[in-house]
Design a protein around this motif. Structure first.
Motif, PDB file in Angstrom:
ATOM      1  N   ARG A 114       0.842  -1.198   0.000  1.00 30.66           N
ATOM      2  CA  ARG A 114       0.000   0.000   0.000  1.00 30.66           C
ATOM      3  C   ARG A 114       0.880   1.253   0.000  1.00 30.66           C
ATOM      4  NH1 ARG A 114      -3.782  -0.426   4.516  1.00 30.66           N
ATOM      5  NH2 ARG A 114      -5.115  -1.507   3.014  1.00 30.66           N
ATOM      6  N   THR A 115       1.955   1.226   0.794  1.00 30.44           N
ATOM      7  CA  THR A 115       2.870   2.369   0.825  1.00 30.44           C
ATOM      8  C   THR A 115       3.435   2.642  -0.559  1.00 30.44           C
ATOM      9  OG1 THR A 115       3.464   1.990   3.147  1.00 30.44           O
ATOM     10  CG2 THR A 115       5.047   3.210   1.800  1.00 30.44           C
ATOM     11  N   SER A 116       3.785   1.587  -1.276  1.00 28.41           N
ATOM     12  CA  SER A 116       4.331   1.746  -2.625  1.00 28.41           C
ATOM     13  C   SER A 116       3.285   2.293  -3.581  1.00 28.41           C
ATOM     14  CB  SER A 116       4.863   0.403  -3.129  1.00 28.41           C
ATOM     15  OG  SER A 116       5.897  -0.079  -2.291  1.00 28.41           O
ATOM     16  N   ARG A 117       2.052   1.770  -3.494  1.00 25.14           N
ATOM     17  CA  ARG A 117       0.993   2.282  -4.367  1.00 25.14           C
ATOM     18  C   ARG A 117       0.702   3.745  -4.086  1.00 25.14           C
ATOM     19  NH1 ARG A 117      -1.494  -2.597  -2.836  1.00 25.14           N
ATOM     20  NH2 ARG A 117      -3.018  -1.480  -1.559  1.00 25.14           N
ATOM     21  N   GLU A 118       0.712   4.127  -2.818  1.00 26.30           N
ATOM     22  CA  GLU A 118       0.439   5.523  -2.472  1.00 26.30           C
ATOM     23  C   GLU A 118       1.506   6.465  -3.037  1.00 26.30           C
ATOM     24  OE1 GLU A 118       0.117   5.339   1.767  1.00 26.30           O
ATOM     25  OE2 GLU A 118      -2.016   4.735   1.727  1.00 26.30           O
ATOM     26  N   ALA A 119       2.764   6.011  -3.047  1.00 25.79           N
ATOM     27  CA  ALA A 119       3.830   6.831  -3.618  1.00 25.79           C
ATOM     28  C   ALA A 119       3.638   6.992  -5.125  1.00 25.79           C
ATOM     29  CB  ALA A 119       5.193   6.218  -3.311  1.00 25.79           C
ATOM     30  N   LEU A 120       3.213   5.931  -5.795  1.00 23.03           N
ATOM     31  CA  LEU A 120       2.937   6.039  -7.233  1.00 23.03           C
ATOM     32  C   LEU A 120       1.707   6.909  -7.473  1.00 23.03           C
ATOM     33  CD1 LEU A 120       3.524   2.330  -8.350  1.00 23.03           C
ATOM     34  CD2 LEU A 120       5.029   4.290  -8.769  1.00 23.03           C
ATOM     35  N   ALA A 121       0.705   6.781  -6.620  1.00 19.03           N
ATOM     36  CA  ALA A 121      -0.518   7.568  -6.784  1.00 19.03           C
ATOM     37  C   ALA A 121      -0.237   9.060  -6.657  1.00 19.03           C
ATOM     38  CB  ALA A 121      -1.563   7.141  -5.755  1.00 19.03           C
ATOM     39  N   GLU A 129      -4.773   1.769  -8.091  1.00 21.67           N
ATOM     40  CA  GLU A 129      -5.550   0.801  -7.331  1.00 21.67           C
ATOM     41  C   GLU A 129      -5.160  -0.605  -7.749  1.00 21.67           C
ATOM     42  OE1 GLU A 129      -9.589   1.689  -8.224  1.00 21.67           O
ATOM     43  OE2 GLU A 129      -9.535   0.767 -10.211  1.00 21.67           O
ATOM     44  N   VAL A 130      -5.456  -1.579  -6.893  1.00 21.99           N
ATOM     45  CA  VAL A 130      -5.223  -2.970  -7.243  1.00 21.99           C
ATOM     46  C   VAL A 130      -6.229  -3.349  -8.339  1.00 21.99           C
ATOM     47  CG1 VAL A 130      -5.255  -5.353  -6.418  1.00 21.99           C
ATOM     48  CG2 VAL A 130      -4.361  -3.525  -4.947  1.00 21.99           C
ATOM     49  N   GLY A 131      -5.726  -3.947  -9.425  1.00 22.52           N
ATOM     50  CA  GLY A 131      -6.584  -4.315 -10.529  1.00 22.52           C
ATOM     51  C   GLY A 131      -7.558  -5.423 -10.170  1.00 22.52           C
ATOM     52  N   ARG A 132      -8.630  -5.516 -10.935  1.00 24.87           N
ATOM     53  CA  ARG A 132      -9.660  -6.524 -10.701  1.00 24.87           C
ATOM     54  C   ARG A 132      -9.880  -7.370 -11.950  1.00 24.87           C
ATOM     55  NH1 ARG A 132     -12.840  -6.027  -6.185  1.00 24.87           N
ATOM     56  NH2 ARG A 132     -12.268  -4.264  -4.847  1.00 24.87           N
ATOM     57  N   ARG A 133     -10.242  -8.612 -11.713  1.00 22.75           N
ATOM     58  CA  ARG A 133     -10.621  -9.527 -12.793  1.00 22.75           C
ATOM     59  C   ARG A 133     -11.948 -10.165 -12.408  1.00 22.75           C
ATOM     60  NH1 ARG A 133      -8.317 -12.450 -17.051  1.00 22.75           N
ATOM     61  NH2 ARG A 133      -9.208 -14.528 -17.383  1.00 22.75           N
ATOM     62  N   ARG A 136     -13.129  -9.227  -8.958  1.00 26.97           N
ATOM     63  CA  ARG A 136     -12.358  -9.641  -7.782  1.00 26.97           C
ATOM     64  C   ARG A 136     -10.962  -9.032  -7.821  1.00 26.97           C
ATOM     65  NH1 ARG A 136     -13.462 -16.118  -7.642  1.00 26.97           N
ATOM     66  NH2 ARG A 136     -13.092 -15.898  -9.890  1.00 26.97           N
ATOM     67  N   ALA A 137     -10.503  -8.532  -6.675  1.00 29.04           N
ATOM     68  CA  ALA A 137      -9.192  -7.886  -6.598  1.00 29.04           C
ATOM     69  C   ALA A 137      -8.082  -8.900  -6.790  1.00 29.04           C
ATOM     70  CB  ALA A 137      -9.022  -7.170  -5.262  1.00 29.04           C
ATOM     71  N   MET A 138      -7.101  -8.548  -7.607  1.00 29.93           N
ATOM     72  CA  MET A 138      -5.926  -9.379  -7.819  1.00 29.93           C
ATOM     73  C   MET A 138      -5.010  -9.281  -6.605  1.00 29.93           C
ATOM     74  SD  MET A 138      -6.307 -10.612 -10.989  1.00 29.93           S
ATOM     75  CE  MET A 138      -4.710 -10.963 -11.728  1.00 29.93           C
ATOM     76  N   GLY A 139      -3.915 -10.057  -6.625  1.00 29.76           N
ATOM     77  CA  GLY A 139      -2.941  -9.978  -5.546  1.00 29.76           C
ATOM     78  C   GLY A 139      -2.224  -8.638  -5.554  1.00 29.76           C
ATOM     79  N   ASP A 140      -1.753  -8.228  -4.371  1.00 26.14           N
ATOM     80  CA  ASP A 140      -1.123  -6.910  -4.261  1.00 26.14           C
ATOM     81  C   ASP A 140       0.382  -6.927  -4.426  1.00 26.14           C
ATOM     82  OD1 ASP A 140      -0.821  -8.298  -1.917  1.00 26.14           O
ATOM     83  OD2 ASP A 140      -1.568  -6.720  -0.607  1.00 26.14           O
ATOM     84  N   GLY A 141       1.016  -8.086  -4.314  1.00 27.33           N
ATOM     85  CA  GLY A 141       2.468  -8.133  -4.484  1.00 27.33           C
ATOM     86  C   GLY A 141       3.058  -9.375  -3.842  1.00 27.33           C
ATOM     87  N   ARG A 264      -6.209   5.181 -14.856  1.00 28.10           N
ATOM     88  CA  ARG A 264      -5.618   4.816 -13.579  1.00 28.10           C
ATOM     89  C   ARG A 264      -4.451   3.850 -13.796  1.00 28.10           C
ATOM     90  NH1 ARG A 264      -8.706   6.406  -9.401  1.00 28.10           N
ATOM     91  NH2 ARG A 264      -7.818   4.943  -7.920  1.00 28.10           N
ATOM     92  N   LEU A 265      -3.567   3.807 -12.803  1.00 29.32           N
ATOM     93  CA  LEU A 265      -2.549   2.756 -12.758  1.00 29.32           C
ATOM     94  C   LEU A 265      -3.143   1.590 -11.977  1.00 29.32           C
ATOM     95  CD1 LEU A 265       0.774   4.696 -12.003  1.00 29.32           C
ATOM     96  CD2 LEU A 265      -0.138   3.982 -14.216  1.00 29.32           C
ATOM     97  N   LEU A 266      -3.035   0.396 -12.549  1.00 28.49           N
ATOM     98  CA  LEU A 266      -3.633  -0.792 -11.950  1.00 28.49           C
ATOM     99  C   LEU A 266      -2.520  -1.799 -11.648  1.00 28.49           C
ATOM    100  CD1 LEU A 266      -6.516  -1.077 -14.549  1.00 28.49           C
ATOM    101  CD2 LEU A 266      -6.670  -0.060 -12.268  1.00 28.49           C
ATOM    102  N   THR A 267      -2.497  -2.318 -10.436  1.00 26.65           N
ATOM    103  CA  THR A 267      -1.432  -3.217 -10.017  1.00 26.65           C
ATOM    104  C   THR A 267      -1.972  -4.642  -9.876  1.00 26.65           C
ATOM    105  OG1 THR A 267      -1.729  -2.980  -7.618  1.00 26.65           O
ATOM    106  CG2 THR A 267      -0.391  -1.308  -8.746  1.00 26.65           C
ATOM    107  N   TRP A 268      -1.082  -5.592  -9.982  1.00 28.26           N
ATOM    108  CA  TRP A 268      -1.432  -7.000  -9.743  1.00 28.26           C
ATOM    109  C   TRP A 268      -0.168  -7.808  -9.512  1.00 28.26           C
ATOM    110  CZ3 TRP A 268      -1.093  -5.007 -14.658  1.00 28.26           C
ATOM    111  CH2 TRP A 268      -0.360  -5.731 -15.590  1.00 28.26           C
ATOM    112  N   ALA A 269      -0.353  -9.008  -8.959  1.00 28.44           N
ATOM    113  CA  ALA A 269       0.760  -9.927  -8.763  1.00 28.44           C
ATOM    114  C   ALA A 269       0.247 -11.351  -8.886  1.00 28.44           C
ATOM    115  CB  ALA A 269       1.387  -9.728  -7.390  1.00 28.44           C
TER     116      ALA A 269
END
Length: 269
Positions: A114-121, A129-133, A136-141, A264-269
């Motif tokens: 979350r700290t990393s996402r906030e810095a990018l935001a 935000e964490v991407g969805r499929r 459902r939310a994907m993994g955060d890292g 938006r920037l969307l993250t996943w792992a």
């Protein structure tokens, strides 16, 4: 006797070092004005030590060795181990439940993802935000430990999955890494100015992952030595690799970042 001519250089194929991620740098990476952005001191040494101490007390699993060899250890769940017929296997979502429970069990004073996402935001007007499929939310890292290195490969969700991986289509893709522990020697990330072409398949090492380094023979390259607390954002569609570590563990937090058509920037792992 005249000196040999310098090989040609692409001025846009470079790694930029900056005190923080900015909108200009992220937009430049998406546009191809650079290949990577490095932010030293992204996470303080104290916070790196806190996460590292918690992780060192935990058992790491390996990615499927039939797919990734030499083995790469990891703590957490990645979608790449749950691919099925160009999509995502249902077991991924069940595995994510255990992933979240394991990370909560570390008892950290903060959430490093979350700290990393906030810095990018803070650097991206559209937010992160964490991407969805399928809603459902994907993994955060995940935490990765590639002490024996990562083979030459590329990452591109548009090529690896049929259709769109996320509910929001992607226009571009980054890879985010945050180094918690680095070896005194080795562990460098190497990026080549080469993106996948059909003829590259002749150099593939297995049906799933990795290429012989002859696939990038003659291509311009950048070698980046990791530093504790540094964040690295790179364009993973370029072929890249990690060199074996010598003398200590190389542990980094990581996740993928996509530029969505919603801005938006969307993250996943």
């Amino acid at each position: 006797m005249s000196a040999a001519p310098e090989p040609p250089h692409d001025p846009f194929f470079r790694a930029v070092t900056a005190p923080a991620f900015t909108h200009e740098l992220l937009a430049g990476l998406a546009a191809g004005r650079c290949a990577a952005v490095r932010v030293p001191g992204f996470l303080s040494e104290e916070r790196c030590a806190e996460v590292l101490a918690a992780l060192e007390a935990q058992p790491f699993d390996s990615y499927q060795q039939a797919r990734i060899d030499p083995p790469v250890m990891r703590f957490g769940v990645g979608v790449s181990d749950h691919m099925a017929d160009g999509g995502v296997a249902e077991g991924y979502w069940k595995a994510l439940e255990g992933h979240h429970e394991a990370w909560r069990g570390l008892g950290l004073s903060f959430d490093p993802f979350r700290t990393s996402r906030e810095a990018l935001a803070a650097a991206w007007p559209g937010g992160v935000e964490v991407g969805r499929r399928g809603g459902r939310a994907m993994g955060d890292g995940v935490a990765r430990e590639p002490n024996q290195g990562f083979q030459v490969h590329f990452d591109d969700a548009l090529r690896e999955y049929e259709g769109d991986l996320l509910d929001v289509p992607l226009m571009g893709q980054f890879a985010f890494n945050l180094y918690l522990s680095v070896p005194p020697e080795g562990g460098e990330t190497v990026i080549w100015r080469h993106r996948w072409q059909p003829q590259d398949e002749a150099h593939r090492l297995s049906a799933y992952y990795g290429y012989d380094e002859t696939v990038v023979r003659g291509a311009e390259s950048i070698e980046l030595a990791p530093r504790v607390g540094e964040a690295l954002l790179l364009d993973p569609r370029f072929f890249h690799a990690v060199r074996p570590s010598r003398g200590a563990r190389r542990i980094a937090l990581g996740f993928a970042v996509g530029v969505g058509t919603n801005g938006r920037l969307l993250t996943w792992a």
